[in-house]
Design an enzyme around this catalytic site. Sequence first.
Site, PDB file in Angstrom:
ATOM      1  N   ASP A 169       0.674  -0.810   0.267  1.00 44.01           N
ATOM      2  CA  ASP A 169       0.023   0.037   0.043  1.00 44.01           C
ATOM      3  C   ASP A 169       1.237   1.359   0.105  1.00 44.01           C
ATOM      4  O   ASP A 169       1.586   1.541   1.066  1.00 44.01           O
ATOM      5  CB  ASP A 169      -0.976   0.158   1.221  1.00 44.01           C
ATOM      6  CG  ASP A 169      -2.451   0.881   1.114  1.00 44.01           C
ATOM      7  OD1 ASP A 169      -1.425   2.421   0.920  1.00 44.01           O
ATOM      8  OD2 ASP A 169      -2.884   1.052   1.616  1.00 44.01           O
ATOM      9  N   THR A 226     -11.395  -6.887  -7.152  1.00 39.82           N
ATOM     10  CA  THR A 226     -13.291  -7.140  -6.793  1.00 39.82           C
ATOM     11  C   THR A 226     -13.032  -5.638  -6.375  1.00 39.82           C
ATOM     12  O   THR A 226     -14.059  -5.000  -5.221  1.00 39.82           O
ATOM     13  CB  THR A 226     -13.341  -8.094  -5.169  1.00 39.82           C
ATOM     14  OG1 THR A 226     -12.159  -7.435  -4.542  1.00 39.82           O
ATOM     15  CG2 THR A 226     -13.516  -9.335  -5.880  1.00 39.82           C
ATOM     16  N   ALA A 227     -12.297  -5.235  -6.961  1.00 43.33           N
ATOM     17  CA  ALA A 227     -12.299  -3.390  -6.093  1.00 43.33           C
ATOM     18  C   ALA A 227     -12.972  -2.498  -7.796  1.00 43.33           C
ATOM     19  O   ALA A 227     -13.854  -2.314  -7.611  1.00 43.33           O
ATOM     20  CB  ALA A 227     -10.637  -3.165  -6.673  1.00 43.33           C
ATOM     21  N   ARG A 228     -12.635  -2.190  -8.705  1.00 36.88           N
ATOM     22  CA  ARG A 228     -12.501  -1.453  -9.326  1.00 36.88           C
ATOM     23  C   ARG A 228     -12.535  -1.652 -11.379  1.00 36.88           C
ATOM     24  O   ARG A 228     -11.759  -2.542 -10.969  1.00 36.88           O
ATOM     25  CB  ARG A 228     -12.731   0.004  -9.325  1.00 36.88           C
ATOM     26  CG  ARG A 228     -13.405   0.988  -8.790  1.00 36.88           C
ATOM     27  CD  ARG A 228     -14.658   0.925  -9.100  1.00 36.88           C
ATOM     28  NE  ARG A 228     -15.742   1.811  -7.952  1.00 36.88           N
ATOM     29  CZ  ARG A 228     -16.857   1.198  -7.215  1.00 36.88           C
ATOM     30  NH1 ARG A 228     -15.998  -0.199  -6.756  1.00 36.88           N
ATOM     31  NH2 ARG A 228     -16.968   1.356  -5.870  1.00 36.88           N
ATOM     32  N   ASP A 252     -14.830  -9.823 -10.626  1.00 36.86           N
ATOM     33  CA  ASP A 252     -16.099  -9.253 -10.117  1.00 36.86           C
ATOM     34  C   ASP A 252     -16.612  -7.906 -10.376  1.00 36.86           C
ATOM     35  O   ASP A 252     -17.481  -7.729 -10.574  1.00 36.86           O
ATOM     36  CB  ASP A 252     -16.292  -8.987  -8.599  1.00 36.86           C
ATOM     37  CG  ASP A 252     -17.448  -8.430  -7.807  1.00 36.86           C
ATOM     38  OD1 ASP A 252     -18.185  -9.583  -8.192  1.00 36.86           O
ATOM     39  OD2 ASP A 252     -17.209  -7.791  -7.394  1.00 36.86           O
ATOM     40  N   GLU A 257     -19.059  -2.009 -17.280  1.00 40.24           N
ATOM     41  CA  GLU A 257     -19.930  -2.825 -17.319  1.00 40.24           C
ATOM     42  C   GLU A 257     -21.335  -3.199 -17.540  1.00 40.24           C
ATOM     43  O   GLU A 257     -22.298  -4.332 -17.078  1.00 40.24           O
ATOM     44  CB  GLU A 257     -20.179  -2.767 -15.714  1.00 40.24           C
ATOM     45  CG  GLU A 257     -18.787  -3.675 -14.682  1.00 40.24           C
ATOM     46  CD  GLU A 257     -18.595  -3.104 -13.166  1.00 40.24           C
ATOM     47  OE1 GLU A 257     -19.391  -2.688 -12.636  1.00 40.24           O
ATOM     48  OE2 GLU A 257     -17.954  -3.200 -12.612  1.00 40.24           O
ATOM     49  N   HIS A 284     -20.373  -7.632 -10.248  1.00 41.22           N
ATOM     50  CA  HIS A 284     -20.314  -7.067  -9.820  1.00 41.22           C
ATOM     51  C   HIS A 284     -20.974  -7.051  -8.047  1.00 41.22           C
ATOM     52  O   HIS A 284     -21.853  -6.333  -7.814  1.00 41.22           O
ATOM     53  CB  HIS A 284     -20.248  -5.085 -10.122  1.00 41.22           C
ATOM     54  CG  HIS A 284     -19.243  -4.140  -9.150  1.00 41.22           C
ATOM     55  ND1 HIS A 284     -19.114  -2.888  -9.636  1.00 41.22           N
ATOM     56  CD2 HIS A 284     -19.401  -3.977  -7.618  1.00 41.22           C
ATOM     57  CE1 HIS A 284     -18.830  -1.970  -8.830  1.00 41.22           C
ATOM     58  NE2 HIS A 284     -18.567  -2.640  -7.614  1.00 41.22           N
TER      59      HIS A 284
END
Length: 312
Positions: A169, A226-228, A252, A257, A284
């Site tokens: 991070d 699973t973020a963006r 996801d 989308e 999503h």
Amino acid sequence: MKCLVVDEMHDSLAPMLAAIGWECVYQPKITRAEIIDIIPDYDGLIIRSKTRVDRELVGHANKLKFVGRAGAGIDNLDEAVLKILNIRVLNAPEGNRNAVAEHTVGLALALLNNLTIANEQVRQGVWDREGNRGMELASQTVGLLGYGFMGTAVAKKLTALGCKVLVYDKYKRTTDNGLVSSVEMDQIFEEADIFSIHVPLTPETRNMIDLNYLNQFKKSVVIINTARGEVLQLEGLLEAMKLGKVRSAGLDVLENEKLNNLTENQQMTFSKLIKSSKIILTPHVAGWSLESYKRINEVLAEKIDAEINVNN
């Protein structure tokens, strides 16, 4: 005080707001033009992802004290404009972090154990035990990109299952009592078997993970997003899979989308995605559990009471 809610929400929201002194005006079918017309009458606004909050929408909302985002991501909010207008931003990552974490682990387990492939084969009368021999999640080194609410929740579940967890991070370092290791990306590129994405969509992260990025992994890695969707370039992902740099993927989220409104290139990419047995796609829904649907309301109500009511 009055709060305008312009997206579908769990029906617990109105009584939660009433309990802290707010009138909830629920209009999930409202158009953008209608929001602009009536927003000057409201003290609060709650949205999900379909509504873009910019100067056009709130420029004349002189009473507006906050915009509440029912979820984690705030990439549909113009934070600079809201700051200038002294409008607080409240989001609710605490509400769906457990759902995202479980979905992430679920995708990892499904990919490592060939669950979707094996299911399809058995339905077609193919009983291939050796070809579907899986790998144990506990044997994997998992690299996490981002260690906010979502990354932290994922790490807790993975360490409980016996994984070695490495975290990068850019803005936060952690030891978490030795359960995870805060490292530079070079170490994740060197050691990771699984790479899971948990960063928000910002100008810095948009299209960040491309073919050049994926080529730096030393092992053939499992990618989970699973973020963006816009953080991961799908053409680069497909090329990395063709080159053997990525062995499978759980997605996801996608770059676009709106599947009925894809560009020609996006349609070609999507067609390749859905043909690959090494890719699992979900719509999503990682943070969209029955439990999180209500919990998000609880988090927003708590924050409105603690951060808005106390100052009025």
